[in-house]
Scaffold this motif. Structure first.
Motif, mmCIF file in Angstrom:
data_model
loop_
_atom_site.group_PDB
_atom_site.id
_atom_site.type_symbol
_atom_site.label_atom_id
_atom_site.label_comp_id
_atom_site.label_asym_id
_atom_site.label_seq_id
_atom_site.Cartn_x
_atom_site.Cartn_y
_atom_site.Cartn_z
ATOM 1 N N ILE A 196 1.795 5.125 6.854
ATOM 2 C CA ILE A 196 1.219 4.117 5.962
ATOM 3 C C ILE A 196 -0.145 4.581 5.437
ATOM 4 C CG2 ILE A 196 0.460 1.691 5.791
ATOM 5 C CD1 ILE A 196 3.435 1.867 6.309
ATOM 6 N N ASP A 197 -0.848 5.349 6.263
ATOM 7 C CA ASP A 197 -2.161 5.850 5.850
ATOM 8 C C ASP A 197 -2.047 6.993 4.833
ATOM 9 O OD1 ASP A 197 -0.932 7.331 7.919
ATOM 10 O OD2 ASP A 197 -2.819 8.368 8.359
ATOM 11 N N ARG A 198 -0.822 7.389 4.545
ATOM 12 C CA ARG A 198 -0.656 8.528 3.625
ATOM 13 C C ARG A 198 0.125 8.123 2.377
ATOM 14 N NH1 ARG A 198 1.020 13.808 6.687
ATOM 15 N NH2 ARG A 198 3.063 12.802 6.789
ATOM 16 N N LYS A 199 -0.192 7.001 1.869
ATOM 17 C CA LYS A 199 0.497 6.518 0.675
ATOM 18 C C LYS A 199 0.201 7.430 -0.509
ATOM 19 C CE LYS A 199 1.594 1.722 1.173
ATOM 20 N NZ LYS A 199 0.807 0.832 2.055
ATOM 21 N N ASP A 200 1.204 7.716 -1.264
ATOM 22 C CA ASP A 200 0.994 8.444 -2.516
ATOM 23 C C ASP A 200 0.253 7.508 -3.464
ATOM 24 O OD1 ASP A 200 2.831 10.824 -4.325
ATOM 25 O OD2 ASP A 200 1.506 9.307 -5.257
ATOM 26 N N PRO A 201 -0.921 7.942 -3.935
ATOM 27 C CA PRO A 201 -1.713 7.034 -4.780
ATOM 28 C C PRO A 201 -0.959 6.606 -6.037
ATOM 29 C CG PRO A 201 -2.655 9.267 -4.747
ATOM 30 C CD PRO A 201 -1.545 9.253 -3.770
ATOM 31 N N ASP A 202 -0.067 7.473 -6.522
ATOM 32 C CA ASP A 202 0.654 7.118 -7.747
ATOM 33 C C ASP A 202 1.820 6.186 -7.482
ATOM 34 O OD1 ASP A 202 -1.103 8.806 -8.994
ATOM 35 O OD2 ASP A 202 0.240 10.561 -8.780
ATOM 36 N N ILE A 216 4.257 5.064 -2.296
ATOM 37 C CA ILE A 216 5.206 5.305 -1.199
ATOM 38 C C ILE A 216 4.505 6.080 -0.090
ATOM 39 C CG2 ILE A 216 7.371 6.467 -0.559
ATOM 40 C CD1 ILE A 216 8.261 6.064 -3.499
ATOM 41 N N SER A 217 4.687 5.604 1.127
ATOM 42 C CA SER A 217 4.029 6.305 2.235
ATOM 43 C C SER A 217 4.833 7.542 2.619
ATOM 44 C CB SER A 217 3.856 5.373 3.427
ATOM 45 O OG SER A 217 5.066 4.731 3.693
#
Ligand SMILES: Cc1ncc(C[n+]2csc(CCOP(=O)(O)OP(=O)(O)O)c2C)c(N)n1
Ligand code: SF4
Lengths: 321, 669
Positions: free
Chosen positions: A215-221, A224-225
């Motif tokens: 969850i801490d690595r969500k794609d900013p665009d 999606i984590s």
């Protein structure tokens, strides 16, 4: 009559914290048993002490809740005596890799045909969150006052080097995947080890469900984590030893996979070798009727209690003449 | 002689130790006492086995005790073999014939050799300077040099033997290597140092030659001892013959001839306590045995493993014992517990340090009413203590070891024969009362061997206690820990259809699930603990105690375990001399058979507690449970077993009204 997972439930209140990974592991266990079609009396759960150690009380099958760290000796004693029983040992990472690590290593040497699963949460849950042997160096989880001063150990590597012939890792919240791993572990001929990543929301606030699932690595665009957990079988990894020469190569490959941690955490089967003789096979070599007539099935006396063992061979040996 | 039995200052003890034992006169039928000694690894054991067997074949009774350091090769070890026409289960102080493989053996044991006794010695070692023998410990050297000074003994072994000669001891010097070279010559063998391995057989040959014992019987014994290594047989038989005839030709002045006892009719066995327990366990139905190596327990498991496949009286049915060498004692005890839950008779064996690791598992077994058998071979002192020596230090530990309160049974065998029967009883009690049973033995029983009438197995019954059948289980919900009158709930084994139940080390309810409810805790605790009453009610008196002597004797000795042999013999002698004395041996040490004890000791004028520990542990327990105080205490804790001689002396000292309240026995090298 097919059994449903509910048939493996007891009336005992499940007293784990809400949100604990143990709930999912319990569900996986119950579904696995029903799918395997094992009747409750054919299975014995043996556990140690810890939150995880309570699992047998929640499963309707024979349950032996033993001492902290001593799961494996009890379980092996049961399996050796009655190889017809399906023996599943369970415990925490503190239980199995701290106080019980000697048994963990030595059980590997025997390759007894049974299952050992560790609920790996990085902490000692039931004693309120101290660092367990698998907690990585330098991490500070909620209830320890300072960063972990010890190196975290890698249970997969220890299992591989100790002689376990089925080495796998599951994740509590990939419950269906975990259920399949449990089934394969039970069906494996030999000693199966299952390291189950088990988020402990109460004490391990670093390796959380969110963390495993990225969850801490969500794609900013896209939003999606990027999960840290991934499945070995989806990468084409092949853990199976098909002939003796392959054994070493496969262990090395499994070790290599076992090193992955952090951004990418593999789950699935790391290593599987059914060519190695089990302890039962080895005893059977020495005591040929062992499997047909194991210790727990042997009659030792007649209806009147008269012993039926003939000790003349012994007596002959110690005869005074 | 009595002097060495008195509690005294260390200085006094040292004086007595070296002064008192030589040249004593027999005050009882001590039989014939042979001792062989040499460096560990030099074949002392084999020599003793041949000797023991030769005497046993000849119809004589033997009792043999082994002493050795915790060392593999080189330190002093010896064997004391007592031969008699009667069955015996203890040694005496005296040595009639000492067969020394090396100089150290003479130095260490010369004071034990009786007047008119003999010493066989290697004549090439006569110039050895005593105080320069490297393997002699410093403490020994300093004590011994005082002794040498006082008796004006020079510096060499020859000087010491001259002193022995002045004391009336026969000295038989033989050049061992010359005899070994003769053996080599006659068989065309190379003359290498390897021949020295036969020094043990040479001393056996010399001993029997000196004693005039029939050589064919000795040969028979030798062949049976060596049978599996038959390559060595020829050499050893030749060594025996050459040594025997050398002795016959050169030494015929010995006053203790040994004769074949033709009258022996009954079938006899010659075995150690380890072996007796092993055979008892197997007959009693043990099918899983776990252990972690420790002296002196490991021999038992190894003996069982060597015979793992068993025959049964039911045709077509084979049986076997699975012996597992575990990674530690913790695994051993818990693996055995796990095994026991499946309905198998399972056991483990250990001694003190191992039992320390087992107590947590023992508590679990107690909490879960597991019929677990632990054979506990005591040795002396705490920690690794005296790892190869004697002691009865662990009675309290066996009774109290563990946390929380739970019922258990502790049995203590007094001799090798009881080791066998108690091994069967241990399993019966474990299953009848569903609790852990600790079978207490000690090194004196474990490693000693003795001739016995072959075991009477006809009387033996196996009692598996209360077990539910699958048929009963099909009728309804089963409660493993159901409350009832006796505290013993019917048992289902793991795997029985319809019997699903749970075990836990936590306090639990009748199903086996964790429960901390106060009422349940009270009832469950009472259920478990009341088993102790059931035990005392159901075990027959004859299995709880033994009593020797006249009923209602004025003076009662109370003891337990291996001192039995020495006490029975000493008491027999004292009764013959007209003393009013009896001996109460406690076999069930926990729960203590209070009624039986009070009945025997309640009206005694004097109670004498005899034990091989510092504090008189059984005496204390009896005081605690019955209020009966012992008036005299005879204890020994130097790591050596009690001998008949010293028990006799110490008790007589009491009976003639001269003894202090506490006597500390000190005999032994
Ligand atoms: C011999 C012993 N030492 C200590 C304890 C206390 N204790 C209870 S649970 C536990 C740790 C449990 O941690 P883990 O095995 O990781 O299991 P979890 O609770 O995390 O599932 C400890 C140390 C004990 N029961 N027994
Ligand atoms: S402490 Fe952690 S492991 Fe234990 S029940 Fe709670 S969440 Fe689960």
């Amino acid at each position: 009559m097919a059994l449903k997972w509910q048939d493996y439930k007891t009336d005992v209140f499940v007293d784990w914290c809400p949100g604990c990974g143990n709930h999912a592991i319990l569900a996986a266990v119950q579904v696995a048993l029903s799918e395997l079609g094992l009747e409750p009396h054919q299975v014995v759960f043996v556990s140690g002490i810890g939150c995880s150690g309570k699992l047998p009380h929640f499963v309707k099958a024979y349950g032996v809740h033993t001492l902290h760290g001593r799961t494996l000796p009890f379980a092996q004693g049961i399996k050796i005596s009655n190889p017809d029983l399906e023996v599943i040992a369970v415990g925490g990472d503190g239980d199995g890799l701290g106080i019980g690590v000697g048994h963990f290593v030595n059980a590997g040497r025997r390759n007894i045909d049974m299952v050992y699963m560790i609920h790996d949460n990085g902490v000692y849950g039931l004693t309120k969150g101290q660092a367990s042997p698998t907690l990585k160096f330098g991490l500070k989880v909620k209830s320890i006052p300072r960063e972990n001063i010890n190196e975290g150990i890698n249970p997969i590597m220890i299992a591989l080097s100790s002689g376990y012939t089925f080495v796998a890792r599951g994740y509590a919240f990939h419950t269906k995947h975990l259920k399949d791993l449990i089934k394969q572990a039970v069906e494996h001929k030999g000693l199966a080890f299952l390291d189950i990543l088990q988020p402990c929301p109460t004490y391990n606030d670093v390796n959380t469900k969110d963390w495993y699932e990225g969850i801490d690595r969500k794609d900013p665009d896209t939003g999606i984590s990027k999960p840290r957990i991934y499945r070995l079988e989806e990468t084409g990894y092949d853990p199976v030893v098909r002939n003796e020469d392959e054994k070493f190569v496969k262990i090395v490959a499994a070790m290599e996979k076992a090193r992955e941690w952090g951004d990418r955490i593999p789950i699935g089967i790391f290593y599987k070798n059914e060519l190695a003789p089990t302890f039962q096979d080895r005893i059977g070599q020495r005591i040929p009727f062992y499997l047909k007539n194991p210790p727990a099935k042997q009659r030792i006396c007649d209806e009147n209690g008269v012993p039926i063992t003939d000790i003349n061979l012994f007596i002959k040996e110690v005869k005074a003449e | 002689m009595a002097a060495n039995a008195v509690s005294a200052s260390t200085k006094q003890l040292v004086d007595e130790y070296f002064e008192s034992s030589s040249g004593v006169d027999f005050h009882m039928d001590a039989g014939f006492n042979w001792m062989a000694g040499g460096p560990q690894g030099s074949g002392v054991d084999t020599a003793a086995n041949i000797l023991g067997k030769a005497c046993a074949i000849g119809g004589l009774h033997v009792y043999g005790r082994r002493e050795y350091h915790s060392n593999i090769k080189g330190m002093h070890s010896y064997f004391h073999l007592r031969v008699s026409e009667k069955e015996i289960s203890a040694n005496v102080d005296e040595v009639d014939l000492l067969a020394a493989f090396d100089a150290e053996t003479v130095v260490r044991h010369v004071t034990e050799v009786v007047q008119e006794g003999g010493i066989i010695v290697d004549s090439r070692q006569l110039n050895t300077r005593i105080l320069e023998i490297p393997s002699l410990p410093l403490e020994f050297k300093s004590n011994f040099s005082q002794f040498m000074e006082k008796n004006e003994i020079g510096e060499t072994l020859q000087d010491l033997l001259n002193y022995a000669g002045r004391k009336g001891i026969h000295v038989f010097p033989v050049a061992y290597t010359d005899l070994l070279y003769q053996v080599a010559d006659s068989l065309n063998l190379e003359k290498t140092a390897k021949l020295n391995r036969m020094i043990n057989v040479v001393t056996v040959g010399l001993s029997f030659g000196i004693l005039g014992y029939e050589i064919n019987t000795v040969k028979k014994a030798l062949v049976s001892i060596f049978s599996e290594k038959s390559k060595l047989i020829d050499m050893n038989v030749r060594a025996l013959e050459i040594a025997y005839s050398y002795a016959q030709m050169n030494f015929r002045t010995f006053p203790f001839p040994l004769k074949i006892e033709k009258s022996a009719q009954e079938e006899r066995v010659l075995l150690s306590g380890n072996q007796a327990v092993a055979i008892g366990k197997v007959l009693g139905g043990c099918r899983v045995q776990t252990y972690y190596p420790i002296t002196p327990a490991a021999d038992e498991s190894e003996f069982i493993e060597a015979h793992e496949i068993l025959e049964t009286k039911e045709s077509g049915l084979n049986a076997g014992v699975v012996v597992v060498q575990t990674e530690d004692e913790i695994a051993a005890v818990n693996m055995a517990s796990g095994a026991a839950l499946t309905g198998v008779r399972a056991a483990t064996s250990t001694s003190g340090p191992g039992f320390s690791l087992m107590v947590e598992g023992l508590s679990w077994a107690g909490m879960n009413e597991v019929p677990l058998v632990i054979t506990y071979y005591q040795r002396g002192a705490p920690s690794t203590g005296l790892p190869t020596r004697h002691g009865q230090d662990d009675l309290r530990f066996a009774i109290h070891g563990g946390h929380g309160e739970f019922p258990r049974i502790v049995l203590a065998s007094g001799d090798i024969s009881e080791c066998f029967y108690d091994a069967v009883n241990a399993f019966n009690y474990a299953e009848m009362f569903q609790l852990p049973v600790i079978h207490l033995i000690d090194k004196a029983l474990a490693n000693s061997f003795q001739t016995l009438k072959v075991f009477d197995t006809k009387q033996i019954r196996i009692n598996r206690g209360s077990v539910v059948s699958e048929e009963m289980l099909s009728k309804g919900s089963y409660k493993r820990f159901a409350f009832n009158e006796t505290g013993v709930s019917p048992r289902a084994y793991l795997g029985m259809k319809g019997g699903v139940h749970w075990y836990t080390g936590d306090e639990h309810n009748e199903l086996g699930h964790i429960s901390e409810e106060p009422l349940n805790r009270t009832l469950m605790m009472e259920k478990r603990m009341k088993k102790l009453n059931t035990v005392l009610k159901e075990i027959p008196s004859s299995e709880k105690i033994n009593y020797f002597g006249k009923a209602g004797a004025e003076n009662i000795i109370v003891s337990w375990g291996s001192p039995k042999g020495a006490i029975v013999e000493a008491v027999g002698e004292l009764i013959k001399e007209g003393f009013n004395i009896g001996f109460l041996q406690v076999r069930l040490v926990h729960p203590l058979p209070v009624n039986e004890i009070v009945e025997i000791m309640g009206n005694a004028k004097h109670v004498i507690d005899i034990e091989m520990n510092y504090s008189g542990q059984l005496g204390g327990i009896i005081r605690e449970k019955t209020g009966i105080l012992h008036d005299y205490e005879i204890v020994k804790f130097n790591g050596r077993p009690m001998t008949v001689t010293e028990v006799y002396d110490a008790v007589k000292f009491v009976l003639v009204g001269k003894a202090p309240k506490r006597q500390v026995l000190t005999h032994g090298a």
